[in-house]
Design a protein around this motif. Structure first.
Motif, short mmCIF file in Angstrom:
data_model
loop_
_atom_site.label_atom_id
_atom_site.label_comp_id
_atom_site.label_asym_id
_atom_site.label_seq_id
_atom_site.Cartn_x
_atom_site.Cartn_y
_atom_site.Cartn_z
N UNK A 1 0.83 -1.20 0.00
CA UNK A 1 0.00 0.00 0.00
C UNK A 1 0.87 1.26 0.00
N UNK A 2 1.93 1.23 0.77
CA UNK A 2 2.85 2.37 0.81
C UNK A 2 3.47 2.61 -0.56
N UNK A 3 3.92 1.55 -1.23
CA UNK A 3 4.51 1.69 -2.56
C UNK A 3 3.45 2.16 -3.56
N UNK A 4 2.26 1.61 -3.45
CA UNK A 4 1.17 2.01 -4.35
C UNK A 4 0.91 3.51 -4.24
N UNK A 5 0.90 4.02 -3.02
CA UNK A 5 0.67 5.46 -2.81
C UNK A 5 1.80 6.29 -3.42
N UNK A 6 3.04 5.84 -3.20
CA UNK A 6 4.19 6.57 -3.74
C UNK A 6 4.15 6.58 -5.26
N UNK A 7 3.81 5.45 -5.86
CA UNK A 7 3.72 5.39 -7.32
C UNK A 7 2.60 6.30 -7.82
N UNK A 8 1.48 6.31 -7.11
CA UNK A 8 0.36 7.15 -7.51
C UNK A 8 0.67 8.63 -7.46
N UNK A 9 1.55 9.03 -6.55
CA UNK A 9 1.91 10.45 -6.42
C UNK A 9 2.80 10.93 -7.55
N UNK A 10 3.63 10.07 -8.12
CA UNK A 10 4.56 10.54 -9.13
C UNK A 10 4.17 10.08 -10.54
N UNK A 11 3.10 9.29 -10.66
CA UNK A 11 2.71 8.75 -11.97
C UNK A 11 1.67 9.63 -12.62
N UNK A 12 1.92 10.01 -13.84
CA UNK A 12 0.95 10.76 -14.63
C UNK A 12 -0.12 9.76 -15.07
N UNK A 13 -1.30 9.85 -14.49
CA UNK A 13 -2.35 8.86 -14.72
C UNK A 13 -2.78 8.79 -16.18
N UNK A 14 -2.92 9.93 -16.83
CA UNK A 14 -3.32 9.93 -18.24
C UNK A 14 -2.25 9.25 -19.08
N UNK A 15 -1.01 9.57 -18.84
CA UNK A 15 0.09 8.96 -19.58
C UNK A 15 0.13 7.45 -19.34
N UNK A 16 -0.07 7.04 -18.10
CA UNK A 16 -0.07 5.61 -17.77
C UNK A 16 -1.22 4.88 -18.45
N UNK A 17 -2.38 5.53 -18.49
CA UNK A 17 -3.54 4.91 -19.13
C UNK A 17 -3.30 4.74 -20.63
N UNK A 18 -2.76 5.76 -21.26
CA UNK A 18 -2.47 5.69 -22.70
C UNK A 18 -1.43 4.60 -22.96
N UNK A 19 -0.38 4.57 -22.13
CA UNK A 19 0.67 3.56 -22.27
C UNK A 19 0.09 2.16 -22.13
N UNK A 20 -0.72 1.94 -21.11
CA UNK A 20 -1.31 0.63 -20.86
C UNK A 20 -2.24 0.20 -21.99
N UNK A 21 -3.06 1.12 -22.46
CA UNK A 21 -3.97 0.79 -23.56
C UNK A 21 -3.19 0.53 -24.85
N UNK A 22 -2.14 1.32 -25.07
CA UNK A 22 -1.33 1.16 -26.27
C UNK A 22 -0.58 -0.17 -26.31
#
Length: 149
Positions: free
Chosen positions: A116-137
């Motif tokens: 959970x701690x790592x998930x929160x840290x990743x969520x703080x520095x990850x551009x969600x839109x960029x991640x979504x586009x990357x994952x879908x791509x």
């Protein structure tokens, strides 16, 4: 007096902005994210319960993350895949992994808190839109992996 307060404030701020790993922690560089976690502590907790958990596995003939058709071979953005895997473990796995053994449950809870701690840290520095586009791509990579399994 004022100078020492200012120094202490600036020093505290620099430590907060540029954390160094504490004893046993390792910093993982996942794209733009720097995440500190104690893999040793997680491995230790898992080792203590591995046999107990694996004995409860109703599908022992299939492994999700093992070779030859595994995510180890998938060449995707490590930050995105790590974020998605930690989401999966936090949101799905740990919530449904309860036993009648309080020792095992405490170890699961400890590992879940680390994730959970790592998930929160990743969520703080990850551009969600960029991640979504990357994952879908890269959906075809996931589909290929599923078909090979």
């Amino acid at each position: 007096m004022r100078g020492s307060r200012l120094f202490l404030c600036l020093f505290s701020l620099s430590c907060w902005l540029n954390p160094t790993p504490t004893a046993g922690n390792k910093i993982f560089h996942l794209g733009p994210c720097r995440v500190s976690m104690s893999v040793t502590e997680i491995r230790s907790g898992f080792s203590a319960i591995k046999a107990n958990i694996q004995a409860r596995d109703p599908v022992r003939t299939l492994s999700i993350l093992s070779h030859p058709h595994s995510l180890h071979k998938v060449k995707v953005d490590r930050c995105c895949i790590t974020h998605h895997l930690f989401n999966f473990y936090v949101d799905k796995v740990f919530k449904h992994c309860k036993t009648e053994d309080s020792f095992v449950n405490r170890k699961i809870s400890s590992i879940a808190n680390s994730f959970l701690s790592v998930k929160r840290k990743l969520g703080q520095c990850l551009n969600v839109t960029s991640a979504a586009i990357k994952s879908l791509g890269e959906l075809d990579i996931l589909l290929d992996w599923m078909e090979k399994s």
